[in-house]
Design a protein around this motif. Sequence first.
Motif, PDB file in Angstrom:
ATOM      1  N   THR A  42       0.812  -1.226   0.000  1.00  0.00           N
ATOM      2  CA  THR A  42       0.000   0.000   0.000  1.00  0.00           C
ATOM      3  C   THR A  42       0.846   1.277   0.000  1.00  0.00           C
ATOM      4  O   THR A  42       0.711   2.131   0.878  1.00  0.00           O
ATOM      5  N   PRO A  43       1.728   1.434  -0.985  1.00  0.00           N
ATOM      6  CA  PRO A  43       2.591   2.614  -1.002  1.00  0.00           C
ATOM      7  C   PRO A  43       1.885   3.849  -1.548  1.00  0.00           C
ATOM      8  O   PRO A  43       0.976   3.756  -2.376  1.00  0.00           O
ATOM      9  N   ASP A  44       2.335   5.005  -1.073  1.00  0.00           N
ATOM     10  CA  ASP A  44       1.920   6.275  -1.668  1.00  0.00           C
ATOM     11  C   ASP A  44       2.816   6.640  -2.842  1.00  0.00           C
ATOM     12  O   ASP A  44       2.372   7.268  -3.802  1.00  0.00           O
ATOM     13  N   LEU A  45       4.087   6.259  -2.735  1.00  0.00           N
ATOM     14  CA  LEU A  45       5.076   6.490  -3.793  1.00  0.00           C
ATOM     15  C   LEU A  45       5.820   5.185  -4.052  1.00  0.00           C
ATOM     16  O   LEU A  45       6.180   4.483  -3.105  1.00  0.00           O
ATOM     17  N   VAL A  46       6.064   4.886  -5.318  1.00  0.00           N
ATOM     18  CA  VAL A  46       6.876   3.735  -5.691  1.00  0.00           C
ATOM     19  C   VAL A  46       8.028   4.240  -6.562  1.00  0.00           C
ATOM     20  O   VAL A  46       7.804   4.814  -7.630  1.00  0.00           O
ATOM     21  N   LEU A  47       9.242   4.011  -6.095  1.00  0.00           N
ATOM     22  CA  LEU A  47      10.448   4.402  -6.827  1.00  0.00           C
ATOM     23  C   LEU A  47      10.979   3.150  -7.518  1.00  0.00           C
ATOM     24  O   LEU A  47      11.490   2.238  -6.867  1.00  0.00           O
ATOM     25  N   LEU A  48      10.837   3.092  -8.832  1.00  0.00           N
ATOM     26  CA  LEU A  48      11.217   1.916  -9.597  1.00  0.00           C
ATOM     27  C   LEU A  48      12.599   2.087 -10.221  1.00  0.00           C
ATOM     28  O   LEU A  48      12.998   3.193 -10.580  1.00  0.00           O
ATOM     29  N   GLN A  49      13.301   0.960 -10.354  1.00  0.00           N
ATOM     30  CA  GLN A  49      14.513   0.903 -11.152  1.00  0.00           C
ATOM     31  C   GLN A  49      14.342  -0.211 -12.181  1.00  0.00           C
ATOM     32  O   GLN A  49      13.622  -1.177 -11.943  1.00  0.00           O
ATOM     33  N   GLU A  50      15.033  -0.046 -13.308  1.00  0.00           N
ATOM     34  CA  GLU A  50      14.897  -0.972 -14.437  1.00  0.00           C
ATOM     35  C   GLU A  50      13.444  -1.103 -14.876  1.00  0.00           C
ATOM     36  O   GLU A  50      12.951  -2.203 -15.156  1.00  0.00           O
ATOM     37  N   ALA A  51      12.753   0.030 -14.934  1.00  0.00           N
ATOM     38  CA  ALA A  51      11.439   0.043 -15.575  1.00  0.00           C
ATOM     39  C   ALA A  51      11.649  -0.224 -17.071  1.00  0.00           C
ATOM     40  O   ALA A  51      12.747  -0.029 -17.594  1.00  0.00           O
ATOM     41  N   PRO A  52      10.618  -0.682 -17.772  1.00  0.00           N
ATOM     42  CA  PRO A  52      10.767  -0.933 -19.210  1.00  0.00           C
ATOM     43  C   PRO A  52      11.283   0.309 -19.939  1.00  0.00           C
ATOM     44  O   PRO A  52      10.856   1.433 -19.664  1.00  0.00           O
ATOM     45  N   ARG A  53      12.208   0.090 -20.901  1.00  0.00           N
ATOM     46  CA  ARG A  53      12.839   1.209 -21.607  1.00  0.00           C
ATOM     47  C   ARG A  53      12.734   1.100 -23.126  1.00  0.00           C
ATOM     48  O   ARG A  53      13.095   2.040 -23.830  1.00  0.00           O
ATOM     49  N   PHE A  54      12.254  -0.037 -23.622  1.00  0.00           N
ATOM     50  CA  PHE A  54      12.305  -0.242 -25.065  1.00  0.00           C
ATOM     51  C   PHE A  54      10.892  -0.394 -25.640  1.00  0.00           C
ATOM     52  O   PHE A  54      10.006   0.355 -25.252  1.00  0.00           O
ATOM     53  N   PHE A  55      10.666  -1.325 -26.509  1.00  0.00           N
ATOM     54  CA  PHE A  55       9.433  -1.428 -27.275  1.00  0.00           C
ATOM     55  C   PHE A  55       8.191  -1.392 -26.374  1.00  0.00           C
ATOM     56  O   PHE A  55       8.054  -2.184 -25.450  1.00  0.00           O
ATOM     57  N   ARG A  56       7.308  -0.437 -26.644  1.00  0.00           N
ATOM     58  CA  ARG A  56       6.042  -0.258 -25.914  1.00  0.00           C
ATOM     59  C   ARG A  56       6.252  -0.128 -24.402  1.00  0.00           C
ATOM     60  O   ARG A  56       5.467  -0.619 -23.591  1.00  0.00           O
ATOM     61  N   TRP A  57       7.294   0.579 -24.027  1.00  0.00           N
ATOM     62  CA  TRP A  57       7.619   0.678 -22.599  1.00  0.00           C
ATOM     63  C   TRP A  57       6.545   1.428 -21.819  1.00  0.00           C
ATOM     64  O   TRP A  57       6.261   1.084 -20.669  1.00  0.00           O
ATOM     65  N   ARG A  58       5.941   2.443 -22.431  1.00  0.00           N
ATOM     66  CA  ARG A  58       4.890   3.195 -21.717  1.00  0.00           C
ATOM     67  C   ARG A  58       3.688   2.300 -21.407  1.00  0.00           C
ATOM     68  O   ARG A  58       3.107   2.374 -20.324  1.00  0.00           O
ATOM     69  N   LYS A  59       3.314   1.466 -22.382  1.00  0.00           N
ATOM     70  CA  LYS A  59       2.170   0.582 -22.187  1.00  0.00           C
ATOM     71  C   LYS A  59       2.449  -0.434 -21.084  1.00  0.00           C
ATOM     72  O   LYS A  59       1.590  -0.727 -20.246  1.00  0.00           O
TER      73      LYS A  59
END
Length: 248
Positions: A42-59
């Motif tokens: 139940t976080p208010d903020l999530v600090l991610l590392q190695e989030a998707p960076r390539f094909f369709r990364w936003r999706k």
Amino acid sequence: MALLPESRTDPDGSALIRVLSYNIRSMRDDTAALARVITACTPDLVLLQEAPRFFRWRKKLARLARAANLVILTGGATAAGPAILCNLRATVERTEDVLLPLTPGLHRRGFATAVVRFGGARVGVLSCHLSLQKDERYEQGGMLLDRLAGMGVEHGIAGGDVNERPGGRTFSRLATGLQDCWAMAPWGSEYTSTPADPHQRIDAIFATKGIEVLGCGAPLGHPGVTDTDLRAATDHLPVLAALRIPAL
């Protein structure tokens, strides 16, 4: 294990928030397990590392945020991997993705940053994934401190994959300039790598001196967080912190 306090805003405007930092290995593992771990914390903020960076990364990042009942705040490919998610309790003032100087032959690094408000509390937030190379990592640690100090807010939080254990040169630099939240209020488990054999702490959450740390650590044994999901989700354990941020 004692439970971390729940998020809330106090009558004086100060805010108690939960912050989760998590290396998600580009969502190459079990994303349903990953979403369950994040949701259970139940976080208010999530600090991610190695989030998707390539094909369709936003999706891909949007799918994770939706599954965890969160929204994308900033980051991803535009920060070379770090990203920030938040819940609707956060009021966003501004965001900025920062690409760090590129060392030839090494991976591009960056910071995802934002200024947000919870009740009467205002805080700068930074997600990072520092270099595997020790000299570059040390320089990036200095850039992190400078960036957090230059965000124009009294209180700041930084979290991420430091790629170094406590006592190392860069980790010590960060822990001198900021509060190492685990060291201030140990909770849960210390080690973050690897889920199958936790033996080292290379992931951390740091906070500026005016923030009160109520508890911080890997959420082993936290309600809803199972060992099976932690092993399936990614190759790091997350770090969860409960922090009280004073009102303006």
